[in-house]
Design a protein around this motif. Structure first.
Motif, short mmCIF file in Angstrom:
data_model
loop_
_atom_site.label_atom_id
_atom_site.label_comp_id
_atom_site.label_asym_id
_atom_site.label_seq_id
_atom_site.Cartn_x
_atom_site.Cartn_y
_atom_site.Cartn_z
N ASP A 46 1.31 -1.14 0.03
CA ASP A 46 0.16 0.52 0.38
C ASP A 46 0.78 1.36 0.17
O ASP A 46 1.83 1.60 0.26
CB ASP A 46 -0.61 0.19 1.46
N MET A 47 0.17 1.94 -0.54
CA MET A 47 0.93 4.01 -0.35
C MET A 47 0.21 4.43 0.28
O MET A 47 -0.95 4.88 0.14
CB MET A 47 0.84 3.75 -2.03
N ILE A 48 0.59 5.00 1.35
CA ILE A 48 0.19 6.10 2.57
C ILE A 48 0.16 7.27 2.94
O ILE A 48 1.36 7.51 2.04
CB ILE A 48 0.12 5.25 4.22
N SER A 49 -0.04 7.90 3.39
CA SER A 49 0.27 9.42 3.90
C SER A 49 0.66 9.22 4.87
O SER A 49 -0.46 9.10 6.57
CB SER A 49 -0.35 10.53 3.10
N ALA A 107 4.57 12.94 4.97
CA ALA A 107 5.35 12.22 4.17
C ALA A 107 4.48 11.15 3.29
O ALA A 107 3.32 11.02 3.54
CB ALA A 107 6.71 11.19 5.14
N ILE A 108 5.35 10.21 1.89
CA ILE A 108 4.52 9.26 1.48
C ILE A 108 5.49 8.21 1.56
O ILE A 108 6.45 8.10 0.91
CB ILE A 108 4.26 9.30 0.15
N LEU A 109 4.72 7.44 2.02
CA LEU A 109 5.38 6.17 2.69
C LEU A 109 4.94 4.90 1.38
O LEU A 109 3.55 4.83 1.54
CB LEU A 109 4.83 5.34 3.89
N GLY A 116 9.15 0.62 5.41
CA GLY A 116 10.06 1.04 3.85
C GLY A 116 9.45 2.29 3.04
O GLY A 116 10.33 2.69 3.27
N LYS A 117 9.66 2.37 1.32
CA LYS A 117 10.34 3.21 0.93
C LYS A 117 10.09 4.22 1.43
O LYS A 117 8.77 4.65 0.94
CB LYS A 117 10.85 2.88 -0.60
N ILE A 118 10.41 5.24 1.67
CA ILE A 118 9.97 6.90 1.97
C ILE A 118 10.66 7.36 1.04
O ILE A 118 11.65 7.45 0.14
CB ILE A 118 10.26 7.49 3.09
N LEU A 119 8.86 7.90 -0.09
CA LEU A 119 9.06 8.61 -1.21
C LEU A 119 9.31 10.12 -1.65
O LEU A 119 9.52 10.53 -2.94
CB LEU A 119 7.79 8.28 -1.95
N GLY A 120 8.88 10.37 -0.40
CA GLY A 120 8.55 12.38 -0.53
C GLY A 120 8.46 12.40 1.25
O GLY A 120 7.78 12.45 1.56
N ILE A 121 9.14 13.83 1.46
CA ILE A 121 8.82 14.26 2.65
C ILE A 121 8.62 16.15 2.74
O ILE A 121 9.39 16.54 1.89
CB ILE A 121 10.02 13.96 4.11
#
Length: 274
Positions: free
Chosen positions: A92-95, A104-106, A147-152
């Protein structure tokens, strides 16, 4: 010499474009987590690129190292509420939201729980709930994500304090041809014992970074303004300003004894202190 970043590389995470992720599942996070995200974004927590996994956490508890062998003494965990945890799936991609703002987006890669009593014994040396670190751990649900942090987001808490960027600080040291810099960690206003340590450091190294902690602390500690304002007066009147730098470290104290001392050294190493 000014040291390399911890783990030999800086790991800065890109700034978040919030508008691209408005439709994701929102997950509430704590102030501690929000502060950790900002330190990840700036590279202060290099070589970490995100929150620790279960394997990372077990290795840090046992050896005070990351799985690859790099010293690291306190796991960087992402706790979430149990009800939310149950509804999230791997992939899942979550905020991650604090005070209704996306921080952030994870991309979720792992969900896990831990033996919190064992964790507290290893990290704090006690599982007594009167200890502020243990109390904080036991208050939160035993539900963690990695998981992978896509942006902060660049929107940070405690914005009235100017937290330094490691690359910019290192540039300042280089421009002045400093070969050695002492860091001074504190969560208190300066006193005469501190002054002795500061002036001794200036006899033995090229420069001094005064890096008081700003952020949540235990009851009875000095306030952020008391600490920082007293340091500004002290630096302006009692220290050689061309060799002394005053910047806060926005950080949540763990009160984890020797393990926390090592974390403070790692963060100041990333700031360029020798």
């Amino acid at each position: 010499m000014i040291p390399d970043f911890h783990g030999k590389k800086i790991t800065k995470i890109p700034e978040l474009n919030i508008e691209e992720y408005s439709e994701l599942t929102n997950v509430k996070i704590s102030l501690r987590t929000t502060i950790s995200l900002n330190n990840l974004r700036k590279g202060i927590l290099s070589p970490l690129v995100g929150f620790n996994s279960y394997e990372d956490t077990m290795e840090i508890m046992k050896e005070s190292r990351l799985p690859g062998g790099v010293p690291w003494s306190i796991p960087l965990l992402l706790p979430v509420e149990n009800e939310t945890f149950q509804n999230i799936l791997d992939g899942d991609m979550i905020s991650l939201n604090y005070n209704s703002k996306v921080k952030a987006i994870l991309s979720v890669e792992e969900k896990f729980s831990i033996d919190r009593n064992k964790y507290c014994q290893k990290i704090y040396g006690t599982d007594d709930k009167l200890h502020p670190g243990v109390e904080s751990m036991m208050k939160q649900d035993n539900s963690y994500l990695s998981g992978k942090i896509l942006g902060i987001s660049s929107d940070q808490e405690f914005s009235e304090f100017s937290q330094v960027d490691p690359i910019e600080l290192r540039k300042m040291f280089k421009a002045r041809n400093f070969k050695s810099v002492t860091a001074f960690q504190t969560r208190n206003p300066p006193h005469r014992g501190h002054e002795f340590l500061h002036k001794f450091a200036l006899l033995t190294t090229d420069a001094l970074l005064l890096n008081p902690v700003i952020g949540p602390k235990k009851p009875g500690d000095f306030s952020d303004n008391e600490i920082f304002e007293s340091y500004k007066i002290y630096v302006d009147n009692y220290l050689p300003q061309k060799r002394v730098f005053l910047y806060p470290l926005i950080y949540t104290m763990h009160y984890a004894g020797p393990r926390e001392a090592l974390m403070h050294m790692i963060m100041r190493k990333n700031l360029g202190c020798s």
